[in-house]
Write an enzyme that holds these catalytic residues in place. Structure first.
Site, short mmCIF file in Angstrom:
data_model
loop_
_atom_site.label_atom_id
_atom_site.label_comp_id
_atom_site.label_asym_id
_atom_site.label_seq_id
_atom_site.Cartn_x
_atom_site.Cartn_y
_atom_site.Cartn_z
N GLY A 53 3.51 -0.77 10.86
CA GLY A 53 3.11 -2.01 10.20
C GLY A 53 3.19 -1.86 8.72
O GLY A 53 3.71 -0.88 8.20
N CYS A 54 2.66 -2.83 8.03
CA CYS A 54 2.73 -2.83 6.58
C CYS A 54 1.79 -1.76 6.01
O CYS A 54 2.05 -1.17 5.00
CB CYS A 54 2.34 -4.20 6.07
SG CYS A 54 2.73 -4.47 4.36
N GLN A 55 0.66 -1.54 6.66
CA GLN A 55 -0.37 -0.71 6.05
C GLN A 55 -0.68 0.57 6.82
O GLN A 55 -0.90 1.60 6.23
CB GLN A 55 -1.64 -1.52 5.90
CG GLN A 55 -1.43 -2.77 5.10
CD GLN A 55 -2.66 -3.17 4.32
OE1 GLN A 55 -3.70 -2.56 4.45
NE2 GLN A 55 -2.53 -4.18 3.50
N SER A 121 1.40 -7.15 11.32
CA SER A 121 2.37 -6.80 12.35
C SER A 121 1.85 -5.69 13.24
O SER A 121 2.34 -5.48 14.33
CB SER A 121 3.70 -6.41 11.71
OG SER A 121 3.47 -5.39 10.78
N HIS B 371 1.21 -0.52 0.08
CA HIS B 371 2.17 0.11 -0.84
C HIS B 371 2.53 -0.76 -2.04
O HIS B 371 3.28 -0.35 -2.90
CB HIS B 371 3.43 0.56 -0.09
CG HIS B 371 4.10 -0.53 0.68
ND1 HIS B 371 4.54 -1.68 0.10
CD2 HIS B 371 4.42 -0.63 2.00
CE1 HIS B 371 5.10 -2.45 1.02
NE2 HIS B 371 5.03 -1.85 2.18
#
Lengths: 144, 415
Positions: A53-55, A121, B371
């Site tokens: 996922g993004c994180q 996601s 990020h």
């Protein structure tokens, strides 16, 4: 082998969460679940098992024994790990059909709806989808 | 409505400022919102919200073509922003101010027009190791197309650019240097004047990504001598979907058009179309009229408050937050240097940033984790992401202390 139905386990989790007065307590409980989740051996932390996922990163794997699906998973983030732990508790040990038909209403009922957001996601929704994919794949393989 | 006013000692009335931003009154998860995600987008003062409502309630018309009163009034308001932007960055002429959707589109515009026209096989472009993806990916695309090379200025352990290394990257093949003025991930203020001067000595142009600086630093594009300067309205109190590309006039004149359509043409026949004058040559189609108009009150709000006052407040918050963060065992600040603005980014041993973000949100505190669209920078520091708190003029010391209280508790639970 899971001797409770998916709905029964969901109801038990909803009951457990009803005991908490505050969000702090809910999160502390989920974090505790996350810390207790058995670590996934490194050999399963492969690119193939990654739900990136993004994180945070989730690794999810499943076995198929005697017509039942058993899941194992881990994440580098502990709240995600706690959420996965609940999903595994509900779905593991059931047949592919039961898993594919599971409504997973408990997520809304315990107030974790925000973790269902499409944008996350690797939120719960993506994990549930991935777990159902495994069930579908095992069923399809069996039918061959 | 009460508005913020300055007194002669150059401090401002923080309560009056907060009063101008209605969103600060809302609650999140049963707590008063503490908004520390200003580097992602700033909140909007009432004047900006009112300008949007006013436009759609009283002024809505397409600009530049109508002969009727509404169209004339809308056009006047739409063009007034261009003059305000010109003064805001001290551009030489209003024709050098191009309206875009935001910083990303501004950079893409230069990549798809200037770079496509001017780059040749073997040419070189330089970006830095602390760029937002939006100031890397467009250049990668055009470099691939033109078989040009993309080089990267390295970043040191304190989150600063290594100018000596930059000097070595420059040569006669360098055509463009694209760097940010302020790093979105760390808050580092880069020495853009020196970077620009060194590039110009080699005959290369310079694009400055000002997305994170426009709100905080004094911008004078003529003094800076950058060739292009890109920034976004929504990070400086204005509406989303609106941005600016500044370019030196001679460059803009020589550049090919970006999008084709209405507004950007002078004359159209099926044999040949001639293009409109600057700035309209780059503004095809019906523009983002409402948001362009509402950028002006945002600029006026910054001007009347004063950037020096804004910086003073933000610097105080940054210093206080940095000092208090150091109290946390195992916390490391990413970009630990003394020339930063408004941003503090950090990681904590044994704690995932996402978990911290969720627990702070549970207390109504909005920070950014992840990020920050700067994956190469995260790789440089061997981390998956950071927790980033970014401050604005309406934030207070009390809010920083609330964050610290929530953060200390989060770390205790998570470890």
């Amino acid at each position: 082998m899971n001797n409770k139905t998916i709905e029964q386990t969901e109801a038990i989790i909803v009951d457990e969460f009803s005991l908490f007065d505050s969000w702090d307590d809910k999160y502390e409980y989920i974090i505790d679940l996350g810390k207790k989740l058995a670590p996934l051996p490194d050999e399963f932390k492969t690119e193939e098992n990654k739900v990136k996922g993004c994180q945070s990163t989730v690794w999810l794997t499943a076995d198929y024994t005697d017509g039942k699906v058993y899941y194992r998973a881990e994440s580098d983030a502990v709240i995600v790990k706690g959420l996965i732990s609940m999903l595994i508790r509900v779905l593991s040990g059931h047949t592919p059909d039961e898993i594919m038909n599971a409504k997973m209403d408990f997520i809304n009922k315990i107030g974790m709806t925000s973790h269902l957001a499409q944008t996350r996601s690797n939120g719960l929704l993506a994990m549930v989808r991935q777990m159902k994919h495994y069930a579908l794949a095992f069923k399809a393989k069996e039918g061959l | 409505m009460k508005t913020a006013t300055l007194n002669t000692t150059h401090t401002f009335d923080i309560e009056a400022i907060r009063h101008d931003f209605p969103i600060l009154n809302r609650e999140v998860k049963g707590h008063r919102l503490v908004y520390f995600d200003n580097a992602a987008t700033s909140q909007k003062p009432q004047e900006v919200i009112d300008a949007l409502v006013y436009y759609y309630s009283f002024l809505n018309a397409n600009v530049h073509r109508g002969i009727h009163s509404l169209a004339e009034e809308a056009t006047a308001a739409f063009e007034a922003t261009r003059d305000a932007v010109k003064d805001f960055i001290n551009a030489a002429a209003r024709e050098e101010i191009i309206y875009t959707k935001g910083t990303t589109e501004s950079i893409n515009l230069v990549a798809y027009t200037w770079a496509r026209q001017n780059l040749q096989e073997g040419d070189e472009l330089i970006v830095s190791g602390m760029e937002h993806h939006s100031n890397t990916v467009p250049w990668q695309i055009v470099c691939e197309e033109k078989k040009a090379r993309l080089k990267v200025i390295p970043v040191n352990d304190n989150g600063e650019l290594l100018l000596e290394e930059y000097k070595k990257l420059l040569n006669e093949r360098t055509k463009l240097v694209a760097v940010n003025h302020v790093s979105n991930a760390m808050g580092t203020v880069n020495p853009v004047k020196a970077i620009i001067q060194m590039a110009h000595e080699q005959g290369a142009l310079v694009l400055i990504d000002g997305a994170q600086s426009a709100m905080h630093l004094d911008i004078d594009v003529q003094e800076m001598d950058c060739d292009f300067f890109a920034f976004s309205s929504h990070k400086m109190l204005g509406p989303t979907g609106m941005g600016i590309l500044y370019g030196k006039r001679a460059l803009l004149e020589a550049m090919p058009v970006f999008n084709g359509g209405g507004e950007m043409i002078k004359e159209v026949t099926f044999e040949k179309t001639t293009y409109n004058e600057l700035p309209y040559k780059f503004e095809a189609g019906t523009p983002n009229i409402a948001d362009a108009i509402a950028l002006k009150p945002a600029i006026e709000y910054i001007n009347k408050t004063g950037k020096a006052n804004i910086r003073q407040q933000e610097d105080m918050l940054l210093a206080h937050a940095t000092e208090r963060l150091r109290e946390i065992d195992g916390l490391k600040i990413i970009g630990d240097n003394d020339h930063k603005v408004s941003v503090v980014s950090f990681v904590i041993d044994g704690v995932h940033p996402q978990d911290v973000g969720i627990l702070l949100d549970n207390k109504g505190i909005a920070v950014r984790t992840g990020h920050h669209c700067a994956e190469p920078l995260m790789s440089r520091f061997c981390i998956p992401g950071t927790i980033r708190a970014s401050f604005a003029l309406y934030n207070t010391i009390e809010e920083v202390d609330l964050m610290m209280e929530a953060l200390n508790k989060a770390v205790r639970i998570l470890r």
